[in-house]
Design a protein around this motif. Structure first.
Motif, PDB file in Angstrom:
ATOM      1  N   UNK A  75     -13.266  32.372 -85.142  1.00 21.37           N
ATOM      2  CA  UNK A  75     -12.707  33.212 -84.008  1.00 21.37           C
ATOM      3  C   UNK A  75     -12.750  32.576 -82.728  1.00 21.37           C
ATOM      4  N   UNK A  76     -13.700  31.688 -82.391  1.00 23.18           N
ATOM      5  CA  UNK A  76     -13.870  31.044 -81.187  1.00 23.18           C
ATOM      6  C   UNK A  76     -12.828  29.926 -81.285  1.00 23.18           C
ATOM      7  N   UNK A  77     -12.635  29.306 -82.199  1.00 25.29           N
ATOM      8  CA  UNK A  77     -11.709  28.156 -82.493  1.00 25.29           C
ATOM      9  C   UNK A  77     -10.163  28.808 -82.086  1.00 25.29           C
ATOM     10  N   UNK A  78      -9.935  29.940 -82.738  1.00 22.45           N
ATOM     11  CA  UNK A  78      -8.697  30.593 -82.699  1.00 22.45           C
ATOM     12  C   UNK A  78      -8.421  31.116 -81.197  1.00 22.45           C
ATOM     13  N   UNK A  79      -9.534  31.695 -80.623  1.00 17.07           N
ATOM     14  CA  UNK A  79      -9.276  31.756 -78.795  1.00 17.07           C
ATOM     15  C   UNK A  79      -9.226  30.876 -78.078  1.00 17.07           C
ATOM     16  N   UNK A  80      -9.845  29.608 -78.629  1.00 15.37           N
ATOM     17  CA  UNK A  80      -9.914  28.550 -77.684  1.00 15.37           C
ATOM     18  C   UNK A  80      -8.616  27.902 -77.654  1.00 15.37           C
ATOM     19  N   UNK A 105     -23.200  28.772 -80.844  1.00 15.18           N
ATOM     20  CA  UNK A 105     -21.930  28.574 -81.483  1.00 15.18           C
ATOM     21  C   UNK A 105     -21.067  27.506 -80.904  1.00 15.18           C
ATOM     22  N   UNK A 106     -20.910  27.502 -79.533  1.00 15.25           N
ATOM     23  CA  UNK A 106     -20.322  26.424 -78.983  1.00 15.25           C
ATOM     24  C   UNK A 106     -20.874  25.189 -79.182  1.00 15.25           C
ATOM     25  N   UNK A 107     -22.294  25.151 -79.278  1.00 15.00           N
ATOM     26  CA  UNK A 107     -23.176  23.827 -79.270  1.00 15.00           C
ATOM     27  C   UNK A 107     -22.820  23.341 -80.657  1.00 15.00           C
ATOM     28  N   UNK A 108     -22.768  24.084 -81.910  1.00 16.77           N
ATOM     29  CA  UNK A 108     -22.590  23.799 -83.110  1.00 16.77           C
ATOM     30  C   UNK A 108     -21.195  23.171 -83.348  1.00 16.77           C
ATOM     31  N   UNK A 109     -20.114  23.951 -82.813  1.00 15.44           N
ATOM     32  CA  UNK A 109     -18.967  23.451 -82.991  1.00 15.44           C
ATOM     33  C   UNK A 109     -18.685  21.950 -82.472  1.00 15.44           C
ATOM     34  N   UNK A 110     -19.457  21.798 -81.099  1.00 13.51           N
ATOM     35  CA  UNK A 110     -19.235  20.578 -80.375  1.00 13.51           C
ATOM     36  C   UNK A 110     -19.966  19.368 -81.320  1.00 13.51           C
ATOM     37  N   UNK A 111     -21.045  19.862 -81.950  1.00 18.77           N
ATOM     38  CA  UNK A 111     -21.800  18.831 -82.676  1.00 18.77           C
ATOM     39  C   UNK A 111     -21.122  18.497 -83.980  1.00 18.77           C
ATOM     40  N   UNK A 112     -20.347  19.210 -84.513  1.00 15.57           N
ATOM     41  CA  UNK A 112     -19.484  19.159 -85.661  1.00 15.57           C
ATOM     42  C   UNK A 112     -18.106  18.306 -85.286  1.00 15.57           C
ATOM     43  N   UNK A 113     -17.921  18.329 -84.188  1.00 10.45           N
ATOM     44  CA  UNK A 113     -16.864  17.412 -83.640  1.00 10.45           C
ATOM     45  C   UNK A 113     -15.599  18.413 -83.682  1.00 10.45           C
ATOM     46  N   UNK A 114     -15.511  19.595 -83.714  1.00 10.98           N
ATOM     47  CA  UNK A 114     -14.544  20.616 -83.974  1.00 10.98           C
ATOM     48  C   UNK A 114     -13.930  21.170 -82.420  1.00 10.98           C
ATOM     49  N   UNK A 115     -14.751  20.944 -81.368  1.00 11.04           N
ATOM     50  CA  UNK A 115     -14.260  21.159 -80.075  1.00 11.04           C
ATOM     51  C   UNK A 115     -15.102  20.071 -79.261  1.00 11.04           C
ATOM     52  N   UNK A 116     -14.177  19.943 -77.935  1.00 12.40           N
ATOM     53  CA  UNK A 116     -14.690  19.005 -77.125  1.00 12.40           C
ATOM     54  C   UNK A 116     -14.435  19.532 -75.530  1.00 12.40           C
ATOM     55  N   UNK A 117     -15.677  19.290 -74.591  1.00 16.02           N
ATOM     56  CA  UNK A 117     -15.423  19.895 -73.345  1.00 16.02           C
ATOM     57  C   UNK A 117     -14.695  19.099 -72.639  1.00 16.02           C
ATOM     58  N   UNK A 123     -14.579  24.233 -63.980  1.00 16.49           N
ATOM     59  CA  UNK A 123     -13.143  24.332 -63.885  1.00 16.49           C
ATOM     60  C   UNK A 123     -12.410  23.462 -65.064  1.00 16.49           C
ATOM     61  N   UNK A 124     -13.326  23.077 -66.008  1.00 21.18           N
ATOM     62  CA  UNK A 124     -12.999  22.417 -67.283  1.00 21.18           C
ATOM     63  C   UNK A 124     -12.188  23.216 -68.101  1.00 21.18           C
ATOM     64  N   UNK A 125     -11.849  22.528 -69.608  1.00 20.75           N
ATOM     65  CA  UNK A 125     -11.290  23.261 -70.532  1.00 20.75           C
ATOM     66  C   UNK A 125     -11.816  22.825 -71.891  1.00 20.75           C
ATOM     67  N   UNK A 126     -11.302  23.348 -72.982  1.00 22.04           N
ATOM     68  CA  UNK A 126     -11.988  22.975 -74.389  1.00 22.04           C
ATOM     69  C   UNK A 126     -10.687  22.471 -75.009  1.00 22.04           C
ATOM     70  N   UNK A 127     -10.985  21.163 -75.657  1.00 25.95           N
ATOM     71  CA  UNK A 127      -9.930  20.675 -76.568  1.00 25.95           C
ATOM     72  C   UNK A 127     -10.549  21.077 -77.967  1.00 25.95           C
ATOM     73  N   UNK A 128      -9.509  21.650 -78.709  1.00 29.04           N
ATOM     74  CA  UNK A 128      -9.798  21.919 -80.156  1.00 29.04           C
ATOM     75  C   UNK A 128      -9.219  21.045 -81.073  1.00 29.04           C
ATOM     76  N   UNK A 129     -10.186  20.486 -82.015  1.00 26.30           N
ATOM     77  CA  UNK A 129      -9.689  19.290 -82.793  1.00 26.30           C
ATOM     78  C   UNK A 129      -8.747  19.872 -83.894  1.00 26.30           C
ATOM     79  N   UNK A 130      -7.645  19.343 -84.069  1.00 20.74           N
ATOM     80  CA  UNK A 130      -6.651  19.670 -85.268  1.00 20.74           C
ATOM     81  C   UNK A 130      -6.934  19.364 -86.714  1.00 20.74           C
TER      82      UNK A 130
END
Length: 134
Positions: A75-80, A105-117, A123-130
């Protein structure tokens, strides 16, 4: 037969009620005293209406409809993907989780390489890995 409207799963009703706790208890008491629920129902409908307006239903509900299953990470990945500038506070509101749960959950997703700040915390944003997980 009634069908569940899945976009209601994304409304943080408990949070919204907490924010209007005094009015909520007043409406409950007024409904009890009057022996009918009109005051309470009107309050709840106004809370839901305000939430739908706030969440820009025309844009946001489109991505949320049909997504009441799956993990919180999904759900977080979808929203981001839809809004990369979402904050932990906003994610917590939309998923009806605590900010601390979202941070874990964000920390876990970052550790798994699924998202990056990208950029600064404020004022930054999230990049979601495809990339699809194996």
């Amino acid at each position: 037969m009634q069908k569940w409207k899945t976009f209601f799963a994304w409304l943080p009703i408990e949070t919204l009620i907490f924010q209007q706790q005094e009015g909520y208890y007043y409406a409950l008491n007024a409904a009890n005293t009057a022996g009918e629920s009109t005051v309470f129902v009107e309050l709840m409908l106004n809370i839901i209406k305000a939430a739908l307006i706030e969440f820009k239903t025309e844009e946001d509900v489109g991505i949320n409809v049909g997504v009441n299953v799956g993990t919180n990470e999904e759900k977080i990945l979808l929203l981001l993907r839809h809004d990369p500038k979402l904050t932990a506070d906003r994610l917590a509101e939309q998923l009806a989780l605590t900010k601390r749960q979202i941070e874990r959950l964000l920390a876990r997703l970052k550790a798994e390489g699924k998202i990056q700040r990208v950029g600064a915390t404020k004022n930054g944003s999230w990049h979601v890995s495809d990339a699809k997980p194996k």
